[in-house]
Design a protein around this motif. Structure first.
Motif, PDB file in Angstrom:
ATOM      1  N   PRO A 106       9.682  29.375  -2.154  1.00 39.01           N
ATOM      2  CA  PRO A 106      10.512  30.779  -2.111  1.00 39.01           C
ATOM      3  C   PRO A 106      11.387  30.613  -1.264  1.00 39.01           C
ATOM      4  O   PRO A 106      11.546  29.745  -0.395  1.00 39.01           O
ATOM      5  N   VAL A 107      12.582  31.138  -1.806  1.00 40.08           N
ATOM      6  CA  VAL A 107      13.961  31.093  -1.178  1.00 40.08           C
ATOM      7  C   VAL A 107      14.165  32.425  -0.468  1.00 40.08           C
ATOM      8  O   VAL A 107      14.111  33.619  -1.046  1.00 40.08           O
ATOM      9  N   MET A 108      14.734  32.436   0.948  1.00 44.22           N
ATOM     10  CA  MET A 108      15.031  33.628   1.483  1.00 44.22           C
ATOM     11  C   MET A 108      16.563  33.520   1.891  1.00 44.22           C
ATOM     12  O   MET A 108      16.930  32.490   2.407  1.00 44.22           O
ATOM     13  N   VAL A 109      17.488  34.366   1.475  1.00 44.88           N
ATOM     14  CA  VAL A 109      19.005  34.123   1.914  1.00 44.88           C
ATOM     15  C   VAL A 109      19.466  35.359   2.729  1.00 44.88           C
ATOM     16  O   VAL A 109      19.231  36.689   2.418  1.00 44.88           O
ATOM     17  N   PHE A 110      19.478  35.133   4.118  1.00 44.03           N
ATOM     18  CA  PHE A 110      19.961  35.963   5.167  1.00 44.03           C
ATOM     19  C   PHE A 110      21.436  36.103   5.003  1.00 44.03           C
ATOM     20  O   PHE A 110      22.484  35.520   5.228  1.00 44.03           O
ATOM     21  N   VAL A 111      21.750  37.628   5.300  1.00 43.97           N
ATOM     22  CA  VAL A 111      23.175  38.272   5.278  1.00 43.97           C
ATOM     23  C   VAL A 111      23.107  38.824   6.773  1.00 43.97           C
ATOM     24  O   VAL A 111      22.400  39.667   6.939  1.00 43.97           O
ATOM     25  N   HIS A 112      23.931  38.340   7.697  1.00 43.92           N
ATOM     26  CA  HIS A 112      23.750  38.870   9.013  1.00 43.92           C
ATOM     27  C   HIS A 112      24.714  40.054   9.238  1.00 43.92           C
ATOM     28  O   HIS A 112      25.445  40.414   8.529  1.00 43.92           O
ATOM     29  N   GLY A 113      24.236  40.631  10.444  1.00 40.59           N
ATOM     30  CA  GLY A 113      24.744  41.954  10.724  1.00 40.59           C
ATOM     31  C   GLY A 113      26.014  41.672  11.679  1.00 40.59           C
ATOM     32  O   GLY A 113      26.725  40.555  11.941  1.00 40.59           O
ATOM     33  N   GLY A 114      26.621  42.609  12.221  1.00 35.37           N
ATOM     34  CA  GLY A 114      27.777  42.706  13.180  1.00 35.37           C
ATOM     35  C   GLY A 114      28.810  43.764  12.909  1.00 35.37           C
ATOM     36  O   GLY A 114      30.118  43.448  13.224  1.00 35.37           O
ATOM     37  N   GLY A 115      28.436  44.977  12.336  1.00 38.86           N
ATOM     38  CA  GLY A 115      29.479  45.933  12.055  1.00 38.86           C
ATOM     39  C   GLY A 115      30.415  45.695  11.083  1.00 38.86           C
ATOM     40  O   GLY A 115      31.457  46.373  11.210  1.00 38.86           O
ATOM     41  N   PHE A 116      30.551  44.743  10.233  1.00 40.80           N
ATOM     42  CA  PHE A 116      31.357  44.414   9.363  1.00 40.80           C
ATOM     43  C   PHE A 116      32.527  43.582   9.967  1.00 40.80           C
ATOM     44  O   PHE A 116      33.567  43.530   9.300  1.00 40.80           O
ATOM     45  N   VAL A 117      32.401  43.439  11.278  1.00 41.12           N
ATOM     46  CA  VAL A 117      33.618  42.650  12.134  1.00 41.12           C
ATOM     47  C   VAL A 117      33.349  41.387  12.624  1.00 41.12           C
ATOM     48  O   VAL A 117      34.048  40.779  13.027  1.00 41.12           O
ATOM     49  N   THR A 118      32.024  41.274  12.973  1.00 43.25           N
ATOM     50  CA  THR A 118      31.452  40.117  13.953  1.00 43.25           C
ATOM     51  C   THR A 118      30.230  39.494  13.327  1.00 43.25           C
ATOM     52  O   THR A 118      29.661  40.188  12.383  1.00 43.25           O
ATOM     53  N   GLY A 119      30.009  38.382  13.944  1.00 43.97           N
ATOM     54  CA  GLY A 119      28.705  37.559  13.266  1.00 43.97           C
ATOM     55  C   GLY A 119      28.978  36.517  12.600  1.00 43.97           C
ATOM     56  O   GLY A 119      29.980  36.199  12.051  1.00 43.97           O
ATOM     57  N   SER A 120      27.849  35.630  12.371  1.00 44.75           N
ATOM     58  CA  SER A 120      28.009  34.366  11.673  1.00 44.75           C
ATOM     59  C   SER A 120      26.508  33.620  11.636  1.00 44.75           C
ATOM     60  O   SER A 120      25.749  34.180  12.298  1.00 44.75           O
ATOM     61  N   THR A 121      26.554  32.617  10.826  1.00 42.40           N
ATOM     62  CA  THR A 121      25.210  31.725  10.817  1.00 42.40           C
ATOM     63  C   THR A 121      25.132  31.186  12.057  1.00 42.40           C
ATOM     64  O   THR A 121      23.781  30.626  12.309  1.00 42.40           O
ATOM     65  N   ASP A 134       6.695  27.441   7.412  1.00 35.99           N
ATOM     66  CA  ASP A 134       5.864  28.366   6.468  1.00 35.99           C
ATOM     67  C   ASP A 134       5.999  28.251   4.957  1.00 35.99           C
ATOM     68  O   ASP A 134       5.516  28.928   4.328  1.00 35.99           O
ATOM     69  N   GLY A 135       6.975  27.384   4.918  1.00 36.75           N
ATOM     70  CA  GLY A 135       7.130  26.851   3.463  1.00 36.75           C
ATOM     71  C   GLY A 135       8.217  27.560   2.791  1.00 36.75           C
ATOM     72  O   GLY A 135       8.170  27.518   1.387  1.00 36.75           O
ATOM     73  N   ILE A 136       8.971  28.190   3.474  1.00 34.28           N
ATOM     74  CA  ILE A 136      10.086  28.966   2.866  1.00 34.28           C
ATOM     75  C   ILE A 136      11.607  28.041   3.054  1.00 34.28           C
ATOM     76  O   ILE A 136      11.796  27.482   4.137  1.00 34.28           O
ATOM     77  N   VAL A 137      12.469  28.267   2.003  1.00 30.91           N
ATOM     78  CA  VAL A 137      13.817  27.603   2.056  1.00 30.91           C
ATOM     79  C   VAL A 137      14.488  28.834   2.498  1.00 30.91           C
ATOM     80  O   VAL A 137      14.654  29.821   1.876  1.00 30.91           O
ATOM     81  N   LEU A 138      15.324  28.770   3.741  1.00 26.67           N
ATOM     82  CA  LEU A 138      16.103  29.786   4.229  1.00 26.67           C
ATOM     83  C   LEU A 138      17.614  29.588   4.147  1.00 26.67           C
ATOM     84  O   LEU A 138      17.867  28.225   4.553  1.00 26.67           O
ATOM     85  N   VAL A 139      18.323  30.280   3.726  1.00 29.56           N
ATOM     86  CA  VAL A 139      19.752  30.096   3.439  1.00 29.56           C
ATOM     87  C   VAL A 139      20.362  31.265   4.064  1.00 29.56           C
ATOM     88  O   VAL A 139      20.293  32.439   4.168  1.00 29.56           O
ATOM     89  N   ARG A 140      21.462  30.787   5.048  1.00 26.87           N
ATOM     90  CA  ARG A 140      22.431  31.761   5.848  1.00 26.87           C
ATOM     91  C   ARG A 140      23.604  31.818   5.596  1.00 26.87           C
ATOM     92  O   ARG A 140      24.164  30.741   5.041  1.00 26.87           O
ATOM     93  N   VAL A 141      24.245  33.166   5.435  1.00 30.28           N
ATOM     94  CA  VAL A 141      25.366  33.152   4.659  1.00 30.28           C
ATOM     95  C   VAL A 141      26.568  33.725   5.577  1.00 30.28           C
ATOM     96  O   VAL A 141      26.285  34.620   6.343  1.00 30.28           O
ATOM     97  N   ASN A 142      27.745  32.921   5.597  1.00 27.45           N
ATOM     98  CA  ASN A 142      28.770  33.351   6.278  1.00 27.45           C
ATOM     99  C   ASN A 142      29.774  34.380   5.116  1.00 27.45           C
ATOM    100  O   ASN A 142      29.804  33.698   4.026  1.00 27.45           O
TER     101      ASN A 142
END
Length: 479
Positions: A106-121, A134-142
């Motif tokens: 299973p794949v989980m793709v994470f989209v960070h918060g930050g008020g649409f002006v800040t944040g990153s992977t 736990d057997g998950i493929v995690l993808v974090r997005v900028n």
């Protein structure tokens, strides 16, 4: 720690070298689109040209240009990360996987918060090692932020930051199998602004076929600006820069100037004859849509996707407690906020007072803020999804109260994240100024919350009943 040889994976654009550790393998700074430079900052994301040789994915990428955000007495560095790390190639993903072995996990793709002006992977909260274990493929997005990401401009596509996330999901679809992930079992999840983007994906036809499930953590299905509101922000930005409100006029302006005008955009009155301010003045940037995501689910992937959605019970405290505004708030502050975010502020205040008869003005202001930013839009999205989707709808309420700032922070915005990512025991989240405060986090809650997210990504069932719109209820975590 055991020493491992660095692994290499072949992606459609070229080979990338990662690192192997006790949680599995980590590949950083993998481009999913071409670098957004010059006029390209205001176009749809373009395909990356690829590379020869082996790309070094052992170091983090640059980040989207962004301002420094200060939350007073609360240490939010684990949430915001290092801020602006300069460099052109920041439309990238990081991949955490148990092993790049074609395992179809299973794949989980994470989209960070930050008020649409800040944040990153880069943020420490999003490490992802617990998911990999736990057997998950995690993808974090900028994705693009601020002016390049969300300012509505003539000659440029709207919601470019959202288009970036769609492009990243396309990259996942095409290439995640090489990292041991199953492209047919993708869950996209986000928090705060990232959750609002995930909610919008559910109503975006172009995202069809790119994910199977979605998790919306403290976002809003009604958090988009109307085109009229967006025009006010654009006019103010263009006036502050002294240029025409069009993409070709903005193309030559450096990112530093975009950040420099942010104070001039703070506090704009975005109320119109038909809409209140969906972001309560906290950000001049966000999605721009003619139809709110909660009202457009039947037109996008939301009609088929499973949804896990919820909020924290004291969301608004994050914006008041760290600067002492919870104690200093007055009834006038409550009325001013309600006038900004409700069509009938008097009735809304009366409803909140009835629910919290002993609340101080600060506590009432926190409740109004939390409901306006997250609560009402989450409830509307949950109800709409349960009505129109063939997928399942599961609702949660996160109630664990952080003991940060002398116990006043409570179940504020962002407090669920350490539990979701399985890092609640980390020392950098503790102490009076740490997000979780001086008290140890309850281990049972951490295990239960993280396991629910993993189970949902695997099967669409987090472990509690499907939401019934006729009898709305939420699974309470951390009461």
């Amino acid at each position: 720690m055991t020493q491992y040889a660095d692994p290499v994976v072949e992606t459609p654009a070229g080979a990338v070298r990662g690192v192997r550790d006790d949680s599995g393998e980590l590949y950083r700074a993998i481009p999913y689109a071409a670098a957004p430079v010059g006029a390209g900052r205001f176009t749809a994301p373009a395909p990356h040209p690829g590379w020869s040789g082996v790309r070094d994915g052992r170091r983090p990428s640059p980040t989207a240009p962004q301002p420094v955000r200060d939350f007073g007495g609360l240490d939010m560095a684990p949430y915001f990360g290092p801020g602006w790390v300069r460099g052109e190639e920041y439309l990238t993903v990081d991949v955490r996987t148990p092993a790049a072995d074609h395992g179809r996990r299973p794949v989980m793709v994470f989209v960070h918060g930050g008020g649409f002006v800040t944040g990153s992977t880069h943020a420490a909260l999003y490490d992802g090692g617990a998911f990999a274990r736990d057997g998950i493929v995690l993808v974090r997005v900028n994705y693009r932020l601020g002016v390049p990401g969300f300012l509505d401009l003539e000659g440029a596509p709207a919601n470019r930051g959202l288009l970036d996330v769609v492009a990243a999901l396309g990259w996942v679809r095409a290439g995640i199998a090489a990292f041991g992930g199953d492209p047919g079992n993708v869950t996209v999840f986000g928090q705060s602004a990232g959750a609002t983007l995930v909610g919008a994906l559910l109503a975006t036809p172009e995202a069809a076929g790119l994910f199977r499930r979605a998790i919306v953590q403290s976002g809003s299905g009604t958090g988009a600006f109307t085109p009229e509101q967006a025009r006010r922000v654009t006019a103010a930005a263009a006036a502050a820069l002294g240029v025409a409100p069009a993409a070709d006029a903005f193309a030559a302006i450096p990112d530093e100037r975009f950040l420099g005008i942010l104070p001039a955009l703070a506090g704009l009155d975005l109320r119109t004859g038909t809409a209140t301010d969906p972001l309560a003045g906290l950000s001049p940037f966000g999605l721009v849509l003619a139809v709110q995501p909660a009202d457009g689910l039947a037109d996008g992937p939301g009609r088929d996707a499973d949804l896990l959605i919820g909020t924290n019970t004291e969301e608004g405290r994050l914006y008041l407690v760290p600067r002492g505004d919870l104690e200093s708030s007055t009834n006038a502050d409550v009325r001013a906020l309600a006038a900004r975010v409700y069509a009938d502020p008097g009735a809304a205040i009366a409803e909140h007072r009835a629910a919290l008869p002993d609340a101080t003005p600060g506590e009432l202001r926190s409740a109004v803020l939390g409901d306006a930013l997250f609560g009402a839009g989450t409830a509307r999205m949950a109800q709409a999804h349960a009505r129109v989707s063939r997928g399942s709808t599961h609702v949660y309420s996160f109630a664990y109260r952080s003991t940060a700032l002398d116990g006043r922070l409570g179940a504020a915005h962002t407090v669920e994240l350490p539990f979701v990512f399985g890092v609640a025991e980390e020392p950098w989240l503790h102490g009076d100024a740490g997000l979780l405060g001086p008290d140890p986090a309850p281990g049972g809650l951490a295990a239960r919350t993280h396991a629910a997210w993993v189970a949902f990504a695997r099967t669409g069932d987090p472990g509690w009943a499907v939401h019934d719109p006729r009898r709305p209820a939420a699974e309470v975590l951390g009461s």
